[in-house]
Design an enzyme around this catalytic site. Structure first.
Site, PDB file in Angstrom:
ATOM      1  N   ARG A  12     -25.285 -20.434  14.486  1.00 28.87           N
ATOM      2  CA  ARG A  12     -25.865 -19.662  13.350  1.00 28.87           C
ATOM      3  C   ARG A  12     -25.917 -19.402  11.846  1.00 28.87           C
ATOM      4  O   ARG A  12     -27.278 -19.412  11.597  1.00 28.87           O
ATOM      5  CB  ARG A  12     -24.622 -18.441  14.128  1.00 28.87           C
ATOM      6  CG  ARG A  12     -25.668 -17.140  13.688  1.00 28.87           C
ATOM      7  CD  ARG A  12     -24.872 -16.137  13.752  1.00 28.87           C
ATOM      8  NE  ARG A  12     -25.101 -14.383  13.759  1.00 28.87           N
ATOM      9  CZ  ARG A  12     -24.389 -13.660  12.825  1.00 28.87           C
ATOM     10  NH1 ARG A  12     -23.785 -14.150  12.320  1.00 28.87           N
ATOM     11  NH2 ARG A  12     -25.242 -11.908  12.644  1.00 28.87           N
ATOM     12  N   HIS A  43     -29.665 -19.585  10.935  1.00 25.48           N
ATOM     13  CA  HIS A  43     -29.953 -18.296   9.958  1.00 25.48           C
ATOM     14  C   HIS A  43     -30.589 -18.724   8.237  1.00 25.48           C
ATOM     15  O   HIS A  43     -31.210 -18.451   7.583  1.00 25.48           O
ATOM     16  CB  HIS A  43     -28.724 -17.794   9.245  1.00 25.48           C
ATOM     17  CG  HIS A  43     -28.330 -16.883  10.417  1.00 25.48           C
ATOM     18  ND1 HIS A  43     -28.093 -15.233   9.965  1.00 25.48           N
ATOM     19  CD2 HIS A  43     -28.824 -16.813  11.200  1.00 25.48           C
ATOM     20  CE1 HIS A  43     -27.833 -14.502  11.027  1.00 25.48           C
ATOM     21  NE2 HIS A  43     -28.584 -15.388  12.317  1.00 25.48           N
ATOM     22  N   ASN A  71     -26.527 -11.226   7.850  1.00 19.48           N
ATOM     23  CA  ASN A  71     -25.869 -12.490   7.065  1.00 19.48           C
ATOM     24  C   ASN A  71     -24.216 -12.133   6.466  1.00 19.48           C
ATOM     25  O   ASN A  71     -23.337 -13.015   6.402  1.00 19.48           O
ATOM     26  CB  ASN A  71     -26.530 -12.936   6.063  1.00 19.48           C
ATOM     27  CG  ASN A  71     -27.823 -14.230   6.211  1.00 19.48           C
ATOM     28  OD1 ASN A  71     -27.945 -14.428   7.030  1.00 19.48           O
ATOM     29  ND2 ASN A  71     -28.321 -14.177   5.597  1.00 19.48           N
ATOM     30  N   HIS A  74     -25.957 -17.978  22.364  1.00 21.18           N
ATOM     31  CA  HIS A  74     -25.382 -17.132  22.995  1.00 21.18           C
ATOM     32  C   HIS A  74     -24.481 -17.447  23.148  1.00 21.18           C
ATOM     33  O   HIS A  74     -24.349 -16.020  24.196  1.00 21.18           O
ATOM     34  CB  HIS A  74     -26.036 -16.016  23.098  1.00 21.18           C
ATOM     35  CG  HIS A  74     -27.041 -15.922  21.430  1.00 21.18           C
ATOM     36  ND1 HIS A  74     -27.515 -13.977  21.293  1.00 21.18           N
ATOM     37  CD2 HIS A  74     -26.437 -16.171  20.160  1.00 21.18           C
ATOM     38  CE1 HIS A  74     -28.307 -14.450  19.835  1.00 21.18           C
ATOM     39  NE2 HIS A  74     -27.374 -15.200  19.438  1.00 21.18           N
TER      40      HIS A  74
END
Ligand code: HEM
Length: 371
Positions: A98, A102, A131, A233
């Protein structure tokens, strides 16, 4: 006789899939200087068959090369990163994947997500709302410390992130996503602003298909890439407040499996709701796999953005990945491709022309050079 016929069909199916796979494996690296395509090389003269459902290939970047650090007298670089990732928990490994997403979506893959402080102050991307739940920073910093001992000032934090995300993908998929070659040579950025994050570059969990498709397109990724990468996910956890499908105005979400909705309501209905987490995939929590696509079809996903993949435009692809062995094999392959493609976003170059640097510490920009 009947058994033989079944075996023959299976064998031809696997042959078709592996043929497609090897073509895909080499096509993605064209332009990255991958040395003679190594063990993945196609036999000379074999034609390239266009694929039907693959993500499109990334435009090659001349500034990124597979095996970049071997040419910089730091041939152990990727191994050093891998050691740091292997020692992390499955949850933190999910966090590393992730973290890469990001980073790349905000100002490009330049490690701006890691900065705690810049010349503009402490309100960096890390403080931006989505975040605050990122994890894996310590693993990156540990890898950086080890690399600074081995070859000081050579390996960028942006490349460490790209390597770490690859390693975590390979580990969490139990090798089904191969330890794919990562083109490297990124430099680190020195701008990181909290205001760049929320609602601007990162899609929110309540995004619909049109919004998701547009936000990925803005980064050079197509709808197939978006569907493929959303398979991220199938690992990791979500904090209760992120689960928009069990909160007003979306609750109760008619398309959510009632058993999952009841379970989430029970788990999240606590005073410490803000810190409570649930698995994103409660069937195979720590496996990066195609269970996610089965969950999309059965309404067992957490966010509107996940459920949106069960829309007319993307349902067939979801069904394909959820369906049989050939769909699954395709997804494992395309996930690696899409990660490489995501790693091309907004890459910074170094001096004398570029604006990037090789940071000494991943959390901080380098001090100004004394004249
Ligand atoms: C498509 C748009 C996406 C949206 C709206 C989205 C949204 C979210 C949200 C809200 C969370 C939960 C955060 C929390 O509450 O702790 C999450 C977790 C996560 N996301 Fe996404 N995400 C998207 C795409 C992606 C992509 C492309 C990847 C990777 C390829 C990814 C990987 C992950 C992982 C691994 C976690 C769990 C992290 C952990 O356990 O620490 N996501 N995402």
């Amino acid at each position: 006789m009947a058994k033989l016929a079944v075996l023959a069909v299976l064998a031809s199916l696997l042959a078709a899939v592996s043929c497609k796979s090897s073509l895909s494996k080499w096509s993605i690296y064209i332009g990255y200087g991958y040395p003679s395509w190594g063990p993945w090389g196609p036999p000379q003269g074999q034609g390239y068959a266009p694929r039907t459902t693959a993500s499109t290939q990334p435009p090659p970047r001349n500034d990124l090369k597979v095996g970049y650090y071997a040419g910089k007298n730091c041939s152990n670089a990727e191994e050093i990163v891998r050691k740091a990732v292997v020692n992390a928990t499955a949850g933190v490994q999910a966090g590393l994947i992730r973290l890469f997403f990001h980073d790349c979506f905000v100002r490009g893959c330049d490690a701006s997500v890691l900065l705690e402080q810049t010349a503009d102050g402490p309100r960096t991307e890390r403080q931006g709302f989505p975040n605050q739940s990122l994890r894996g920073f310590d693993v990156i910093e540990a890898a950086k410390d080890a690399l600074e001992k081995e070859c000081p000032g050579v390996v960028s934090c942006a490349d460490i992130l790209a390597f770490a995300a690859r390693d975590a993908s390979s580990i969490l998929s139990h090798g089904k996503i191969e330890y794919y070659p990562v083109p490297a040579g990124r430099y680190d950025g020195n701008v990181s602003l909290e205001s760049d994050v929320l609602g601007k570059n990162l899609p929110p969990p309540f995004a619909d298909l049109a919004t998701l498709t547009q936000m990925f397109a803005d980064k050079g990724l197509n709808q197939t890439d978006m569907v493929v990468l959303s398979g991220g996910h199938s690992i990791g956890r979500s904090h209760c407040p992120s689960i928009d499908r069990v909160q007003p105005p979306n609750s109760p979400s008619p398309s959510m499996d009632p058993a999952l909705a009841a379970k989430l309501n029970q788990t999240c209905d606590t005073p410490d709701n803000a810190t409570t987490t649930v698995p994103q995939d409660d069937v195979t929590e720590n496996d990066l796999d195609i269970q996610y696509y089965k969950n999309v079809l059965s309404g067992r996903v957490l966010f509107t953005s996940d459920a949106a993949l069960n829309s007319t435009d993307t349902r067939e692809l979801v069904k394909r990945y959820a369906g049989d062995i050939s769909g699954a094999l395709e997804w494992y392959l395309y996930f690696a491709e899409a990660m490489v493609k995501m790693g091309n976003i907004g890459v910074k170059t170094g001096p004398p022309k570029g604006e990037g640097e090789i940071r000494n510490k991943c959390g901080f920009v380098n001090p100004p050079k004394a004249n």
